[in-house]
Design a protein around this motif. Structure first.
Motif, PDB file in Angstrom:
ATOM      1  N   SER A 198       0.868  -1.177   0.000  1.00 37.30           N
ATOM      2  CA  SER A 198       0.000   0.000   0.000  1.00 37.30           C
ATOM      3  C   SER A 198       0.904   1.226   0.000  1.00 37.30           C
ATOM      4  O   SER A 198       1.850   1.307   0.784  1.00 37.30           O
ATOM      5  CB  SER A 198      -0.930   0.000   1.211  1.00 37.30           C
ATOM      6  N   VAL A 199       0.610   2.153  -0.907  1.00 33.50           N
ATOM      7  CA  VAL A 199       1.436   3.343  -1.074  1.00 33.50           C
ATOM      8  C   VAL A 199       0.589   4.573  -0.748  1.00 33.50           C
ATOM      9  O   VAL A 199      -0.519   4.731  -1.268  1.00 33.50           O
ATOM     10  CB  VAL A 199       1.995   3.437  -2.514  1.00 33.50           C
ATOM     11  N   ALA A 200       1.120   5.433   0.111  1.00 35.57           N
ATOM     12  CA  ALA A 200       0.439   6.673   0.495  1.00 35.57           C
ATOM     13  C   ALA A 200       1.004   7.826  -0.313  1.00 35.57           C
ATOM     14  O   ALA A 200       2.217   7.983  -0.420  1.00 35.57           O
ATOM     15  CB  ALA A 200       0.639   6.945   1.982  1.00 35.57           C
ATOM     16  N   VAL A 219      -1.218  -1.778  -4.486  1.00 36.04           N
ATOM     17  CA  VAL A 219      -0.316  -2.064  -5.599  1.00 36.04           C
ATOM     18  C   VAL A 219       0.075  -3.538  -5.557  1.00 36.04           C
ATOM     19  O   VAL A 219       0.459  -4.052  -4.502  1.00 36.04           O
ATOM     20  CB  VAL A 219       0.958  -1.181  -5.533  1.00 36.04           C
ATOM     21  N   SER A 220      -0.005  -4.206  -6.714  1.00 34.61           N
ATOM     22  CA  SER A 220       0.447  -5.593  -6.867  1.00 34.61           C
ATOM     23  C   SER A 220       1.680  -5.591  -7.752  1.00 34.61           C
ATOM     24  O   SER A 220       1.681  -4.982  -8.827  1.00 34.61           O
ATOM     25  CB  SER A 220      -0.641  -6.447  -7.511  1.00 34.61           C
ATOM     26  N   VAL A 221       2.725  -6.280  -7.286  1.00 33.77           N
ATOM     27  CA  VAL A 221       3.996  -6.310  -8.013  1.00 33.77           C
ATOM     28  C   VAL A 221       4.365  -7.768  -8.263  1.00 33.77           C
ATOM     29  O   VAL A 221       4.587  -8.527  -7.314  1.00 33.77           O
ATOM     30  CB  VAL A 221       5.114  -5.612  -7.209  1.00 33.77           C
ATOM     31  N   PHE A 222       4.441  -8.166  -9.531  1.00 33.31           N
ATOM     32  CA  PHE A 222       4.699  -9.552  -9.905  1.00 33.31           C
ATOM     33  C   PHE A 222       6.150  -9.760 -10.342  1.00 33.31           C
ATOM     34  O   PHE A 222       6.859  -8.813 -10.673  1.00 33.31           O
ATOM     35  CB  PHE A 222       3.772  -9.967 -11.059  1.00 33.31           C
ATOM     36  N   GLY A 223       6.576 -11.020 -10.364  1.00 31.56           N
ATOM     37  CA  GLY A 223       7.869 -11.419 -10.930  1.00 31.56           C
ATOM     38  C   GLY A 223       9.058 -10.902 -10.154  1.00 31.56           C
ATOM     39  O   GLY A 223       9.040 -10.797  -8.927  1.00 31.56           O
ATOM     40  N   GLN A 224      10.116 -10.556 -10.906  1.00 34.71           N
ATOM     41  CA  GLN A 224      11.355 -10.099 -10.280  1.00 34.71           C
ATOM     42  C   GLN A 224      11.162  -8.789  -9.530  1.00 34.71           C
ATOM     43  O   GLN A 224      11.782  -8.565  -8.495  1.00 34.71           O
ATOM     44  CB  GLN A 224      12.455  -9.948 -11.328  1.00 34.71           C
ATOM     45  N   ALA A 225      10.301  -7.930 -10.047  1.00 38.66           N
ATOM     46  CA  ALA A 225      10.027  -6.676  -9.334  1.00 38.66           C
ATOM     47  C   ALA A 225       9.391  -6.968  -7.980  1.00 38.66           C
ATOM     48  O   ALA A 225       9.698  -6.315  -6.982  1.00 38.66           O
ATOM     49  CB  ALA A 225       9.125  -5.776 -10.179  1.00 38.66           C
TER      50      ALA A 225
END
Length: 127
Positions: A32-34, A49-55
């Protein structure tokens, strides 16, 4: 005319990332980003925010609550049980906090190289 679904957020993490594995090489980090608006009287906006893979692995390993990040990705809308949700699917996450800002230990810096200015030229240079 073509359309673009693109978003860039710069803000701080509200909590440590939650990472879920989907096998040996797949997983997702949820954060979660403020973000603040230009007016101090305006409320803080929170973004899922969803971050997949290497990130996602980078986020899991190196980003913590309170860290400043830049998130680049796309907006995704969904509906479940009559409720609508907005989520950012990140294609790139950049940490903007130093380890010192995050309150973590910082390795000692390497000795600085001598800086050469126009007033202090190196006599060994051939030009």
């Amino acid at each position: 005319m073509a359309s673009i679904n693109s978003v860039t957020l710069v803000g701080r993490l509200g909590q440590d990332p939650e990472y879920k594995s989907f096998g040996s090489d797949n997983g997702v980090a949820n954060i979660s980003v403020a973000t603040d608006r230009f007016s101090k009287a305006a409320p803080t906006d929170w973004h899922r925010v969803s971050v997949f893979g290497q990130a996602g692995e980078f986020v899991r390993d190196y980003v913590r609550k309170g860290d400043m990040v830049c998130v680049q990705g796309r907006i995704e809308y969904s509906e479940r049980d009559g409720k609508y949700y907005t989520n950012i699917v990140a294609s790139r996450v950049t940490s903007l906090s130093s380890k010192k800002d995050a309150g973590q230990a910082v390795a000692p810096a390497a000795p600085a190289a001598k800086q050469v200015t126009g007033l202090d030229p190196d006599p060994t240079l051939p030009f």
